[in-house]
Write a protein that holds these residues in place. Structure first.
Motif, short mmCIF file in Angstrom:
data_model
loop_
_atom_site.label_atom_id
_atom_site.label_comp_id
_atom_site.label_asym_id
_atom_site.label_seq_id
_atom_site.Cartn_x
_atom_site.Cartn_y
_atom_site.Cartn_z
N ASP A 130 -7.84 -5.67 -31.06
CA ASP A 130 -7.93 -7.13 -31.06
C ASP A 130 -6.64 -7.75 -30.54
OD1 ASP A 130 -9.30 -9.51 -31.38
OD2 ASP A 130 -8.63 -9.79 -33.45
N GLY A 131 -6.03 -7.11 -29.55
CA GLY A 131 -4.81 -7.63 -28.93
C GLY A 131 -5.13 -8.71 -27.91
N LEU A 132 -4.05 -9.27 -27.31
CA LEU A 132 -4.20 -10.42 -26.43
C LEU A 132 -3.11 -10.42 -25.36
CD1 LEU A 132 -5.33 -13.42 -25.91
CD2 LEU A 132 -3.47 -14.13 -27.42
N ILE A 133 -3.52 -10.72 -24.13
CA ILE A 133 -2.58 -11.12 -23.07
C ILE A 133 -2.97 -12.53 -22.67
CG2 ILE A 133 -1.83 -10.74 -20.71
CD1 ILE A 133 -2.21 -7.77 -21.12
N GLU A 134 -2.00 -13.43 -22.73
CA GLU A 134 -2.28 -14.85 -22.50
C GLU A 134 -1.28 -15.44 -21.52
OE1 GLU A 134 -1.40 -19.12 -23.28
OE2 GLU A 134 -0.14 -17.42 -23.82
N GLY A 135 -1.79 -16.32 -20.63
CA GLY A 135 -0.93 -17.11 -19.78
C GLY A 135 -0.21 -16.35 -18.69
N ALA A 136 -0.75 -15.21 -18.25
CA ALA A 136 -0.11 -14.43 -17.19
C ALA A 136 -0.68 -14.82 -15.83
CB ALA A 136 -0.28 -12.94 -17.43
N GLY A 137 0.13 -14.66 -14.77
CA GLY A 137 -0.41 -14.79 -13.44
C GLY A 137 -1.47 -13.73 -13.21
N ILE A 138 -1.16 -12.49 -13.54
CA ILE A 138 -2.12 -11.39 -13.58
C ILE A 138 -1.86 -10.65 -14.88
CG2 ILE A 138 -2.98 -9.31 -12.44
CD1 ILE A 138 -1.73 -10.34 -9.84
N GLY A 139 -2.84 -10.56 -15.74
CA GLY A 139 -2.63 -9.91 -17.03
C GLY A 139 -2.12 -8.50 -16.87
N VAL A 140 -2.86 -7.67 -16.14
CA VAL A 140 -2.43 -6.31 -15.81
C VAL A 140 -2.77 -6.06 -14.35
CG1 VAL A 140 -2.61 -3.86 -16.31
CG2 VAL A 140 -2.88 -5.50 -18.17
N SER A 141 -1.78 -5.59 -13.59
CA SER A 141 -1.99 -5.24 -12.19
C SER A 141 -1.59 -3.79 -11.97
CB SER A 141 -1.15 -6.15 -11.28
OG SER A 141 -1.35 -5.81 -9.92
N THR A 142 -2.39 -3.08 -11.18
CA THR A 142 -2.12 -1.66 -10.93
C THR A 142 -1.38 -1.51 -9.61
OG1 THR A 142 -4.30 -1.42 -9.92
CG2 THR A 142 -4.13 -0.95 -12.26
N LYS A 143 -0.14 -1.99 -9.62
CA LYS A 143 0.69 -1.89 -8.42
C LYS A 143 2.15 -2.02 -8.84
CE LYS A 143 0.44 -6.82 -7.22
NZ LYS A 143 -0.05 -7.81 -6.24
N ASN A 144 3.04 -2.06 -7.86
CA ASN A 144 4.45 -2.24 -8.13
C ASN A 144 4.69 -3.64 -8.68
OD1 ASN A 144 7.23 -1.82 -8.17
ND2 ASN A 144 7.27 -0.88 -6.14
N THR A 183 3.76 -1.84 -3.00
CA THR A 183 3.90 -0.64 -2.18
C THR A 183 2.67 0.23 -2.39
OG1 THR A 183 5.21 0.29 -3.99
CG2 THR A 183 6.41 -0.66 -2.14
N PRO A 184 1.96 0.61 -1.31
CA PRO A 184 0.70 1.35 -1.46
C PRO A 184 0.82 2.60 -2.31
CG PRO A 184 0.95 0.61 0.80
CD PRO A 184 2.24 0.30 0.11
N GLU A 185 1.96 3.26 -2.29
CA GLU A 185 2.09 4.51 -3.05
C GLU A 185 2.12 4.28 -4.56
OE1 GLU A 185 6.31 3.43 -1.57
OE2 GLU A 185 4.23 3.35 -0.86
N HIS A 186 2.29 3.04 -5.01
CA HIS A 186 2.34 2.76 -6.44
C HIS A 186 1.02 2.21 -6.98
CE1 HIS A 186 6.79 2.90 -5.84
NE2 HIS A 186 6.73 3.41 -7.05
N PHE A 205 -7.12 -4.58 -9.66
CA PHE A 205 -7.13 -3.20 -9.16
C PHE A 205 -6.91 -3.21 -7.66
CE2 PHE A 205 -9.66 -2.70 -13.07
CZ PHE A 205 -9.01 -1.61 -13.63
N MET A 206 -5.94 -2.42 -7.22
CA MET A 206 -5.65 -2.31 -5.80
C MET A 206 -6.33 -1.07 -5.22
SD MET A 206 -3.87 -5.01 -5.58
CE MET A 206 -3.15 -4.94 -3.94
N LYS A 207 -6.26 -0.93 -3.93
CA LYS A 207 -6.92 0.16 -3.22
C LYS A 207 -6.45 1.51 -3.74
CE LYS A 207 -7.84 1.87 1.46
NZ LYS A 207 -7.60 1.64 2.90
N TYR A 208 -7.44 2.37 -4.08
CA TYR A 208 -7.14 3.69 -4.65
C TYR A 208 -8.30 4.61 -4.31
CZ TYR A 208 -6.10 7.23 -8.23
OH TYR A 208 -5.83 8.40 -8.89
N GLU A 209 -8.02 5.72 -3.66
CA GLU A 209 -9.09 6.54 -3.08
C GLU A 209 -9.65 7.58 -4.04
OE1 GLU A 209 -7.75 8.11 0.63
OE2 GLU A 209 -7.58 6.14 1.58
N PHE A 210 -8.94 7.92 -5.10
CA PHE A 210 -9.49 8.84 -6.10
C PHE A 210 -10.40 8.07 -7.06
CE2 PHE A 210 -5.60 10.92 -4.70
CZ PHE A 210 -5.99 12.25 -4.59
N PRO A 211 -11.27 8.75 -7.80
CA PRO A 211 -12.09 8.05 -8.80
C PRO A 211 -11.20 7.31 -9.81
CG PRO A 211 -12.93 10.26 -8.45
CD PRO A 211 -11.63 10.19 -7.70
#
Length: 718
Positions: free
Chosen positions: A441-455, A461-464, A485-491
């Motif tokens: 029951d946690g919370l992320i509030e008021g972020a530009g992006i709550g969670v982003s899978t990148k640098n 940077t594509p490698e990250h 979610f950014m581009k990622y070729e594995f499942p």
């Protein structure tokens, strides 16, 4: 409350016949009873002793500002209380304002211009506290003349730490006035009898003749009541100013000299603010010339440890409510660069905190957040490869002084685009992608992006790319985008179960989740409410929205598109799902919209939207089966899907204006076992002279009937 009256004998005031004294509540003031920890519903420490003994609190080294950092500005309201006719205290006139500005500037001068002591105990002195007071001057006539006169205080001290302090009522009015920013309230008052005898009648020429004290007082900060006001009382400064100005014969110096003495009492004001900031110092004298000592000379010394105590206080105590949202330790010469608070070993943050820098979780480390952590505007958490962040019931939000239009950046989890994702709950190697676990029951509030899978920003940077997110029982509130979610070729094994993406009445949340060229993310029991654009938006991505997900109040529930034919499907629902397991799309403008090159499988969902329940435009394959469409302008709209298969089967249309709307060329469209009970047309086909409306020519063959059920008394097609 215990008051101590101690004279500050500053050397520069040696000729001053009335040096200021400081009356201060004792450090023995107890906070052992957690009066108001502001931790309701959070897994936080539960008492004062648990806070002050917590490693996150006791490790003061992490709260040392960089030498190159900007100052942290603290708001203060200077409330000059006057008699009803505007006299009796300083007035908002050039002469008085010039003096008050000079006096106040000496306070900020002291915080920014410190120097060493001949005492070896202060060898670790600093030259800049990295603190600045931001004043707001209020000249306030008092129609009752009750608050103006400090002799109305019923106690033995003028210190603002008593429940019966005579300014409590006015302080409540100031704090509740929406036109006055919250700040440390500094009250300037006058001694009524002295003013009457010395100023009005002229019967005395020395305030001591009427027993006027010259004592200033402030309150210690609180780390258990984070909404507690903070007050400083500056008694009788005006009367001293008037006395020096009008009786130089008694003073023995012209006003040009004695005025400078009073201006230098701005350093005593810095001393009072020091009490407001630091719990640990109540007139201690760790070395000669210390700012917070009682008999330490000029008061020009603060040690590194003192600065750490001040800035730690901004993290944990009630003073943080007077610091603007955008205040952070940016580098002075590079205002877009903010240093990191490094997390270099496994830690649990179970104390209510407000930070002023970015956080970086080092590889091999797990950071667990169970309480509340507040970030400044544009602050962020970076989780390195091989690191893990767990928000277990914690709330990670924008700072308490932020407006709905001010955002912290969010969490940036660094993946490894060259490797498959690790097990979120297994061992983690240094070069594997970061792991984000959200639960409890946690919370992320008021972020530009709550969670982003990148640098971390501003870099991508594509490698990250390619970090994994595992979310269960969690909320994203008023983030401009919940998850990216950014581009990622594995499942991609990221999973969202019982996760809420929600915009409040004052929020501006654009999207719940965005996905670019990633495959495998799943959603179950999730709730997307009131996005300004889409609940889920994807490009060149495939994913599964399994069951019991709800999309409501957004222009588009799910939007999927592609630059090339997708290798996998966007699956929404489960074929043959029971009524209680169906996804719901309610009160959106469009429930599901797809564009070219997508592969949609939309099975057994419930739709009740404004314009279209499902709208597909461009050449793409679509399987739409077993859904119920209720009350929209059209249950399904197909717009130039071309020869690609658009297979509709076993859907129920009830109360729609049109069942299926065919726009121009949709030659791959076929429908069977459809059940229509609509307002106007079951099948509405429209086109132009150059691009007429077209569907598959043969809808069934001999012996292979379509078994469509059309609305009674309505045209089957138009």
């Amino acid at each position: 409350m215990v008051a101590m009256m101690i004279w500050l004998n500053q050397s520069i005031l040696a000729q001053d016949p009335m040096p200021v004294s400081c009356g201060m509540e004792s450090e023995a003031t107890s906070e052992s009873d957690p009066v108001n920890l502001q931790n309701a519903g959070l897994s936080c420490v539960s008492s004062f002793s648990n806070i002050v003994n917590n490693p996150v609190y006791t490790d003061v080294n992490r709260y040392t500002p960089y030498e190159s950092s900007r100052k942290i500005r603290v708001r203060a309201n200077f409330i000059v209380i006057q008699k009803a006719d505007g006299t009796g205290n300083f007035q908002d006139i050039p002469e008085h304002r010039a003096f008050l500005d000079d006096w106040f500037n000496r306070c900020n001068f002291r915080f920014g211009s410190l120097w060493g002591s001949p005492d070896a105990n202060c060898s670790d002195y600093v030259i800049d506290s990295k603190v600045e007071i931001a004043p707001n001057w209020i000249f306030l006539p008092d129609p009752t003349e009750y608050y103006w006169d400090n002799t109305n205080n019923p106690g033995t001290t003028d210190c603002p730490n008593s429940g019966s302090w005579w300014l409590n009522g006015l302080d409540a009015q100031i704090n509740n006035d929406p036109n006055i920013p919250r700040g440390i309230n500094v009250y300037l008052t006058s001694h009524g009898p002295v003013h009457h005898q010395m100023v009005t009648l002229g019967t005395i020429n020395h305030p001591f003749q009427a027993g006027m004290p010259y004592t200033w007082c402030s309150e210690l900060p609180s780390i258990t009541d984070l909404n507690k006001p903070s007050r400083i009382h500056i008694a009788n400064l005006f009367l001293k100013y008037w006395w020096f100005q009008n009786h130089p014969d008694v003073i023995g110096e012209p006003f040009s000299v004695s005025r400078a003495w009073i201006v230098d009492e701005g350093i005593s004001l810095a001393h009072e603010f020091g009490h407001s900031f630091i719990r640990e110092y109540v007139h201690t004298c760790p070395c000669l010339n210390h700012l917070m000592g009682a008999n330490c000379g000029y008061g020009a010394v603060l040690r590194k440890r003192d600065i750490q105590f001040i800035h730690r206080g901004f993290v944990f105590n009630n003073i943080r409510q007077f610091i603007e949202c955008e205040e952070k330790y940016d580098i002075q010469d590079s205002p877009n660069e903010t240093p990191y608070l490094w997390v270099t070993q496994d830690e649990t943050w179970n104390v209510n905190m407000r930070l002023y820098d970015n956080v970086r979780v080092k590889s091999g480390v797990t950071l667990t957040i169970t309480c509340q952590v507040l970030f400044p505007q544009n602050g962020h958490i970076r989780v390195e490869r091989g690191a893990r962040i767990i928000i277990d019931g914690g709330h990670v939000k924008r700072a308490n002084t932020c407006s709905p239009n001010q955002f912290w950046h969010g969490i940036y989890a660094n993946g490894n685009s060259y490797q498959p994702q690790p097990d979120p709950y297994g061992p983690l190697l240094p070069d594997q992608g970061a792991i984000v676990i959200l639960k409890g029951d946690g919370l992320i509030e008021g972020a530009g992006i709550g969670v982003s899978t990148k640098n971390s920003p501003p870099w991508d940077t594509p490698e990250h790319r390619g970090a994994i997110i595992d979310a269960d029982d969690f909320t994203f509130m008023d983030c401009r985008k919940g998850v990216e979610f950014m581009k990622y070729e594995f499942p991609n094994f990221s999973r969202f179960h019982n996760v809420r993406f929600e915009r409040s009445a004052t929020g501006s949340m654009f999207n719940g989740v965005s996905m670019w060229a990633t495959n495998g993310v799943t959603f179950q029991d999730c709730f997307f409410k009131n996005m300004t654009q889409q609940g889920i938006i994807s490009w060149d991505a495939s994913y599964t929205v399994t069951k019991r997900n709800v999309f409501t109040g957004s222009p588009i529930g799910i939007l999927g598109g592609g630059s090339m034919p997708l290798a996998g499907h966007i699956v929404i629902g489960q074929e043959g799902a029971s009524l209680q397991d169906r996804n719901q799309f309610i009160n959106n403008t469009v429930g599901v919209r797809g564009t070219s090159n997508t592969l949609f499988r939309i099975f057994s969902n419930y739709f009740e939207n404004y314009d279209f329940d499902i709208a597909m435009i461009g050449q793409a394959n679509n399987e739409i089966r077993g859904n119920r469409f209720q009350g929209a302008a059209a249950g399904v709209q197909l717009d130039n899907t071309g020869n690609f298969k658009s297979d509709l089967q076993c859907n129920v249309y009830s109360g729609n204006i049109v069942g299926v709307n065919i726009v121009e060329n949709n030659q791959g469209f076929n429908f069977r076992n459809e059940d229509f009970t609509v307002v106007f047309h079951d099948l509405f086909i429209e086109g132009t002279a150059t691009n007429p409306g077209r569907i598959q020519q043969f809808q069934g063959n001999s012996g292979d009937a379509r078994w469509n059920y059309f609305s009674a008394g309505k045209p089957e097609k138009y």
